[in-house]
Design an enzyme around this catalytic site. Sequence first.
Site, PDB file in Angstrom:
ATOM      1  N   GLY A  13      -1.862 -11.770   2.492  1.00 53.44           N
ATOM      2  CA  GLY A  13      -2.100 -10.921   1.327  1.00 53.44           C
ATOM      3  C   GLY A  13      -2.006 -11.696   0.027  1.00 53.44           C
ATOM      4  N   SER A 142      10.049  -2.906   0.434  1.00 53.75           N
ATOM      5  CA  SER A 142       9.915  -2.139  -0.814  1.00 53.75           C
ATOM      6  C   SER A 142      11.204  -1.363  -1.018  1.00 53.75           C
ATOM      7  CB  SER A 142       8.736  -1.169  -0.680  1.00 53.75           C
ATOM      8  OG  SER A 142       8.650  -0.335  -1.811  1.00 53.75           O
ATOM      9  N   TYR A 156       3.885   5.229   4.220  1.00 51.67           N
ATOM     10  CA  TYR A 156       4.219   3.928   3.612  1.00 51.67           C
ATOM     11  C   TYR A 156       5.736   3.678   3.665  1.00 51.67           C
ATOM     12  CZ  TYR A 156       4.792   0.387  -0.037  1.00 51.67           C
ATOM     13  OH  TYR A 156       5.144  -0.737  -0.736  1.00 51.67           O
ATOM     14  N   ALA A 158       7.894   4.982   5.655  1.00 52.22           N
ATOM     15  CA  ALA A 158       8.297   4.758   7.055  1.00 52.22           C
ATOM     16  C   ALA A 158       8.028   3.311   7.461  1.00 52.22           C
ATOM     17  CB  ALA A 158       7.543   5.717   7.971  1.00 52.22           C
ATOM     18  N   LYS A 160       7.854   0.629   5.570  1.00 46.39           N
ATOM     19  CA  LYS A 160       8.680  -0.368   4.864  1.00 46.39           C
ATOM     20  C   LYS A 160      10.140  -0.328   5.327  1.00 46.39           C
ATOM     21  CE  LYS A 160       5.467  -2.278   2.527  1.00 46.39           C
ATOM     22  NZ  LYS A 160       5.150  -3.712   2.606  1.00 46.39           N
ATOM     23  N   ILE A 189       6.105  -3.368  -9.643  1.00 45.34           N
ATOM     24  CA  ILE A 189       5.633  -4.680 -10.067  1.00 45.34           C
ATOM     25  C   ILE A 189       4.231  -4.546 -10.655  1.00 45.34           C
ATOM     26  CG2 ILE A 189       5.171  -7.053  -9.296  1.00 45.34           C
ATOM     27  CD1 ILE A 189       8.163  -6.056  -9.026  1.00 45.34           C
TER      28      ILE A 189
END
Length: 253
Positions: A13, A142, A156, A158, A160, A189
């Site tokens: 990424g 996160s 999302y 779940a 992380k 961020i």
Amino acid sequence: MSQFSNQVVVVTGGTKGIGKGIVDYFAVENANVVFVGRDQKQGAQLVEHYKKQDKHVVFFQGDLTDRQSQQELVTFIYNAYGRLDVLCCCAGIYPSTTMDKITESEWDAVLNTNLKSVFFTIKGFLPLMKEQNYGRVVLMSSITGPFTGYPGWTHYGASKAAMLGFMRSAALEFVSHNVTINAVLPGNILTESLLDQGEDYIKAVAQAIPTGKLGTPHDIARAVAFFASQDASFITGQTLVVDGGQLLPEGVL
Ligand SMILES: NC(=O)c1ccc[n+]([C@@H]2O[C@H](COP(=O)([O-])OP(=O)(O)OC[C@H]3O[C@@H](n4cnc5c(N)ncnc54)[C@H](OP(=O)(O)O)[C@@H]3O)[C@@H](O)[C@H]2O)c1
């Protein structure tokens, strides 16, 4: 000379956002950086940028939810460098959809990208790290999931949080091979994607952060570099929140 000079660093990424900041950090430190993403155009542009600066930055185009792509990445690193010092798993997606509207395919896409692909990418590189008896794995989790929630991010969050459950058992499996695995937990961020939301949105988010501003990809890159460094050689299975104090207030600031 930097401790990362000539180390082989893989950043998944890395074509944009936080990952791009991590690529930049290690490129400046003169590491051999290989970054992974699907966007060929963006990848090629970044390679060109670093070529002009005489930095060793290589783009590997691949979709990490595709097992064959993952295997090709491992083979590429093995053939090109024969070793891997730092693996930073930063690739992730965070579509915002409330639970009533999340389809099975969206759930699968989020969990496949943020969790399953992380598991299989690390599994793919494990034989090499065992062989060299060295490795630093850094996950990008996160604050959302492990500590906080947000409407639209059930899948999302779940993914992380699950990443940390995986990490703690993996840390124990890797420890005898001198491979550490730790996670950075960013708050908000400022990335290109967030800039697209407009100035008002960014101002509102900044008000919820005690420092009064969002973090930068370089703030996260420095935390990744810490876990990848010799200073962190006795740390494994741990998390580092990088959020400008966002988690601290008991109520509205
Ligand atoms: N931004 C924040 O405030 C924040 C906060 C907490 C955690 N995070 C986490 O930090 C990470 C990066 O977030 P970001 O905001 O920088 O996101 P971003 O700007 O959207 O970048 C995501 C990166 O992941 C790559 N990617 C996504 N799916 C992929 C796939 N299937 N295969 C290969 N690469 C893939 C993208 O590359 P391509 O498009 O080229 O494929 C891109 O480089 C994510 O894991 C996110 O959950 C971000």
